[in-house]
Scaffold this motif. Structure first.
Motif, PDB file in Angstrom:
ATOM      1  N   ASP A 160     -21.448   9.799   3.603  1.00 15.78           N
ATOM      2  CA  ASP A 160     -20.786  10.728   2.627  1.00 15.78           C
ATOM      3  C   ASP A 160     -19.808  10.093   1.877  1.00 15.78           C
ATOM      4  N   PRO A 161     -19.910   9.582   0.761  1.00 15.70           N
ATOM      5  CA  PRO A 161     -18.918   9.066   0.110  1.00 15.70           C
ATOM      6  C   PRO A 161     -17.812   9.901  -0.450  1.00 15.70           C
ATOM      7  N   TYR A 162     -18.084  11.019  -0.433  1.00 16.72           N
ATOM      8  CA  TYR A 162     -17.091  12.239  -1.025  1.00 16.72           C
ATOM      9  C   TYR A 162     -16.102  12.590   0.162  1.00 16.72           C
ATOM     10  N   SER A 163     -16.579  12.775   1.602  1.00 15.70           N
ATOM     11  CA  SER A 163     -15.734  13.069   2.636  1.00 15.70           C
ATOM     12  C   SER A 163     -14.995  12.048   3.281  1.00 15.70           C
ATOM     13  N   SER A 164     -15.512  10.731   3.071  1.00 11.82           N
ATOM     14  CA  SER A 164     -15.076   9.712   3.783  1.00 11.82           C
ATOM     15  C   SER A 164     -13.563   8.932   3.249  1.00 11.82           C
ATOM     16  N   LEU A 165     -13.150   9.339   1.931  1.00 11.97           N
ATOM     17  CA  LEU A 165     -12.049   8.932   1.468  1.00 11.97           C
ATOM     18  C   LEU A 165     -11.171   9.994   1.397  1.00 11.97           C
ATOM     19  N   ASP A 166      -9.954   9.790   1.734  1.00  9.75           N
ATOM     20  CA  ASP A 166      -8.724  11.010   1.740  1.00  9.75           C
ATOM     21  C   ASP A 166      -8.576  11.256   0.133  1.00  9.75           C
ATOM     22  N   PRO A 167      -8.673  12.392  -0.306  1.00  8.09           N
ATOM     23  CA  PRO A 167      -8.436  12.637  -1.715  1.00  8.09           C
ATOM     24  C   PRO A 167      -6.884  12.487  -2.269  1.00  8.09           C
ATOM     25  N   SER A 168      -5.979  12.658  -1.152  1.00  2.00           N
ATOM     26  CA  SER A 168      -4.767  12.603  -1.566  1.00  2.00           C
ATOM     27  C   SER A 168      -4.062  11.232  -1.560  1.00  2.00           C
ATOM     28  N   HIS A 169      -4.611  10.166  -1.327  1.00  2.97           N
ATOM     29  CA  HIS A 169      -4.285   8.840  -1.368  1.00  2.97           C
ATOM     30  C   HIS A 169      -5.008   7.799  -2.423  1.00  2.97           C
ATOM     31  N   ILE A 172      -6.449   4.568  -3.987  1.00  2.77           N
ATOM     32  CA  ILE A 172      -7.314   3.524  -3.458  1.00  2.77           C
ATOM     33  C   ILE A 172      -6.669   2.407  -2.754  1.00  2.77           C
ATOM     34  N   LEU A 173      -5.642   2.121  -3.180  1.00  9.23           N
ATOM     35  CA  LEU A 173      -4.998   0.865  -2.455  1.00  9.23           C
ATOM     36  C   LEU A 173      -4.652   1.126  -1.154  1.00  9.23           C
ATOM     37  N   ARG A 174      -4.063   2.488  -0.830  1.00 12.83           N
ATOM     38  CA  ARG A 174      -3.800   2.889   0.482  1.00 12.83           C
ATOM     39  C   ARG A 174      -5.104   3.150   1.573  1.00 12.83           C
ATOM     40  N   ILE A 175      -6.147   3.545   0.916  1.00 20.22           N
ATOM     41  CA  ILE A 175      -7.394   3.884   1.658  1.00 20.22           C
ATOM     42  C   ILE A 175      -8.006   2.459   2.247  1.00 20.22           C
ATOM     43  N   ILE A 176      -7.796   1.392   1.174  1.00 22.93           N
ATOM     44  CA  ILE A 176      -8.516   0.291   1.553  1.00 22.93           C
ATOM     45  C   ILE A 176      -7.707  -0.583   2.452  1.00 22.93           C
ATOM     46  N   THR A 177      -6.337  -0.350   2.699  1.00 21.21           N
ATOM     47  CA  THR A 177      -5.801  -1.271   3.116  1.00 21.21           C
ATOM     48  C   THR A 177      -5.290  -0.589   4.741  1.00 21.21           C
ATOM     49  N   GLU A 178      -5.793   0.589   4.774  1.00 20.71           N
ATOM     50  CA  GLU A 178      -5.735   1.340   6.066  1.00 20.71           C
ATOM     51  C   GLU A 178      -6.193   0.603   7.345  1.00 20.71           C
ATOM     52  N   PRO A 179      -7.412  -0.044   7.216  1.00 21.21           N
ATOM     53  CA  PRO A 179      -7.612  -0.732   8.499  1.00 21.21           C
ATOM     54  C   PRO A 179      -6.758  -2.254   8.624  1.00 21.21           C
ATOM     55  N   PRO A 200      -1.837  -9.169   9.699  1.00 24.83           N
ATOM     56  CA  PRO A 200      -0.698  -9.704   8.945  1.00 24.83           C
ATOM     57  C   PRO A 200      -1.412 -10.153   7.494  1.00 24.83           C
ATOM     58  N   GLY A 201      -0.435 -10.639   6.601  1.00 21.80           N
ATOM     59  CA  GLY A 201      -0.722 -10.854   5.283  1.00 21.80           C
ATOM     60  C   GLY A 201      -0.707 -10.261   3.943  1.00 21.80           C
ATOM     61  N   ASP A 202      -0.952 -10.600   2.996  1.00 19.90           N
ATOM     62  CA  ASP A 202      -0.460  -9.734   1.816  1.00 19.90           C
ATOM     63  C   ASP A 202      -1.553  -8.509   1.412  1.00 19.90           C
ATOM     64  N   HIS A 203      -1.419  -7.518   1.897  1.00 20.06           N
ATOM     65  CA  HIS A 203      -2.455  -6.389   1.930  1.00 20.06           C
ATOM     66  C   HIS A 203      -2.770  -5.971   0.567  1.00 20.06           C
ATOM     67  N   ARG A 204      -2.203  -6.019  -0.227  1.00 22.11           N
ATOM     68  CA  ARG A 204      -2.439  -5.899  -1.751  1.00 22.11           C
ATOM     69  C   ARG A 204      -3.476  -6.957  -2.247  1.00 22.11           C
ATOM     70  N   GLN A 205      -3.262  -8.223  -1.977  1.00 29.83           N
ATOM     71  CA  GLN A 205      -3.930  -9.196  -2.320  1.00 29.83           C
ATOM     72  C   GLN A 205      -5.401  -9.232  -1.531  1.00 29.83           C
ATOM     73  N   MET A 206      -5.267  -8.867  -0.304  1.00 28.04           N
ATOM     74  CA  MET A 206      -6.683  -8.787   0.416  1.00 28.04           C
ATOM     75  C   MET A 206      -7.347  -7.355  -0.273  1.00 28.04           C
ATOM     76  N   ALA A 207      -6.698  -6.521  -0.589  1.00 25.69           N
ATOM     77  CA  ALA A 207      -7.623  -5.054  -1.053  1.00 25.69           C
ATOM     78  C   ALA A 207      -8.129  -5.661  -2.522  1.00 25.69           C
ATOM     79  N   ALA A 240     -15.629  -1.608   0.439  1.00 21.69           N
ATOM     80  CA  ALA A 240     -14.457  -2.483   0.439  1.00 21.69           C
ATOM     81  C   ALA A 240     -13.425  -2.231   1.586  1.00 21.69           C
ATOM     82  N   ARG A 241     -13.264  -1.096   1.948  1.00 21.85           N
ATOM     83  CA  ARG A 241     -12.523  -0.832   3.217  1.00 21.85           C
ATOM     84  C   ARG A 241     -13.110  -1.492   4.530  1.00 21.85           C
ATOM     85  N   ALA A 242     -14.390  -1.334   4.471  1.00 18.10           N
ATOM     86  CA  ALA A 242     -15.177  -2.021   5.521  1.00 18.10           C
ATOM     87  C   ALA A 242     -14.874  -3.347   5.697  1.00 18.10           C
ATOM     88  N   ILE A 243     -14.852  -4.089   4.448  1.00 17.83           N
ATOM     89  CA  ILE A 243     -15.100  -5.747   4.669  1.00 17.83           C
ATOM     90  C   ILE A 243     -13.397  -6.237   4.308  1.00 17.83           C
TER      91      ILE A 243
END
Length: 250
Positions: free
Chosen positions: A89-98, A100-107, A114-121, A153-156
């Motif tokens: 479900d693409p609607y329930s798997s993403l926190d609506p209050s965050h 996209i940068l925060r969602i993708i970099t959560e893992p 380590p590394g530049d998380h924004r660059q990786m996102a 994107a979050r998965a990869i």
């Protein structure tokens, strides 16, 4: 070389009735393998075992030649760096209050990568066909297909060895489904993927091998082209006859 090996796995819930019996298959490194079956076939339970959320009561699961130790927090931290999932479900798997940068970099944060998380996102969001400025927006500003791209994107983003996709296109409309399948096909060139689905057409479009589950058992397994050309088991034949196919290369 084998990346994932499931050997004689059995599992039951508290009711005692076996949900999985004598499940064995391998996932070669760099291949796409589809786990196909209707509701009640055991594929969701098998996915939980592959994610380390439960442990087999019989048999074992090997990842990169070593046993999957679901009860070891240290092992699972290392495992999750190498194995990520995309859910239905693409609607329930993403926190609506965050954003996209925060969602993708959560893992990356959770696994202390380590590394530049924004660059990786940015690299991950670009890989799934969305603009870098998407990182500053919120989930409600995207369509269902775009949200699933964000979930991918979050998965990869941590560059895992294995991606487990659980009915990852079933909640999407047909045209969006085709685009996301094409995206998975592109991504799979760089990593190994296991697709859990009831849709034989999607699996046929994406996977090199198919494992067919029915009532907790494997009834047929082999190369996708062989099974599509000459399915041997009546259950496989019924899946091919009754489920709309998505032609390979759509």
């Amino acid at each position: 070389m084998t990346l994932l090996s499931v050997e004689n796995v059995g599992f039951s819930y508290r009711s005692g009735k076996p949900v999985l019996e004598d499940i064995s298959f391998t996932v070669p490194r760099g291949a796409n393998v589809g786990l196909v079956g209707e509701s009640g076939s055991g594929k969701s339970t098998l996915l939980r075992l592959l994610l380390g959320l439960d442990s087999p009561q019989k048999g074992r699961i090997l990842f990169d030649g070593a046993p999957l130790e679901a009860r070891s927090s240290g092992y699972m931290r290392s495992y999750r760096k190498r194995v990520q999932a995309v859910f239905q479900d693409p609607y329930s798997s993403l926190d609506p209050s965050h954003r996209i940068l925060r969602i993708i970099t959560e893992p990356l944060r959770a696994l202390k990568i380590p590394g530049d998380h924004r660059q990786m996102a940015t690299k991950a969001i670009t890989a799934v066909g969305l603009a870098p400025d998407s990182l500053e927006r919120y989930p409600h500003q995207f369509s269902g297909g775009q949200r699933q791209r964000i979930a991918i994107a979050r998965a990869i983003v941590a560059r895992p060895d294995l991606v487990l996709a659980d009915e990852a296109v079933s909640a999407l409309d047909l045209s969006t489904r085709i685009r996301v399948v094409d995206l998975f096909e592109e991504i799979s060139e760089a990593m190994t993927m296991v697709f859990v689905s009831h849709d034989m057409g999607v699996v046929a479009a994406l996977c090199d091998q198919i494992v067919v589950l029915d009532k907790g058992r494997i009834v047929e397994a082999g190369l996708t082209n062989d099974i599509l050309r000459a399915p041997k088991h009546p259950y496989t034949q019924s899946l091919l006859a009754s489920i709309p196919r998505m032609p390979a290369g759509s």
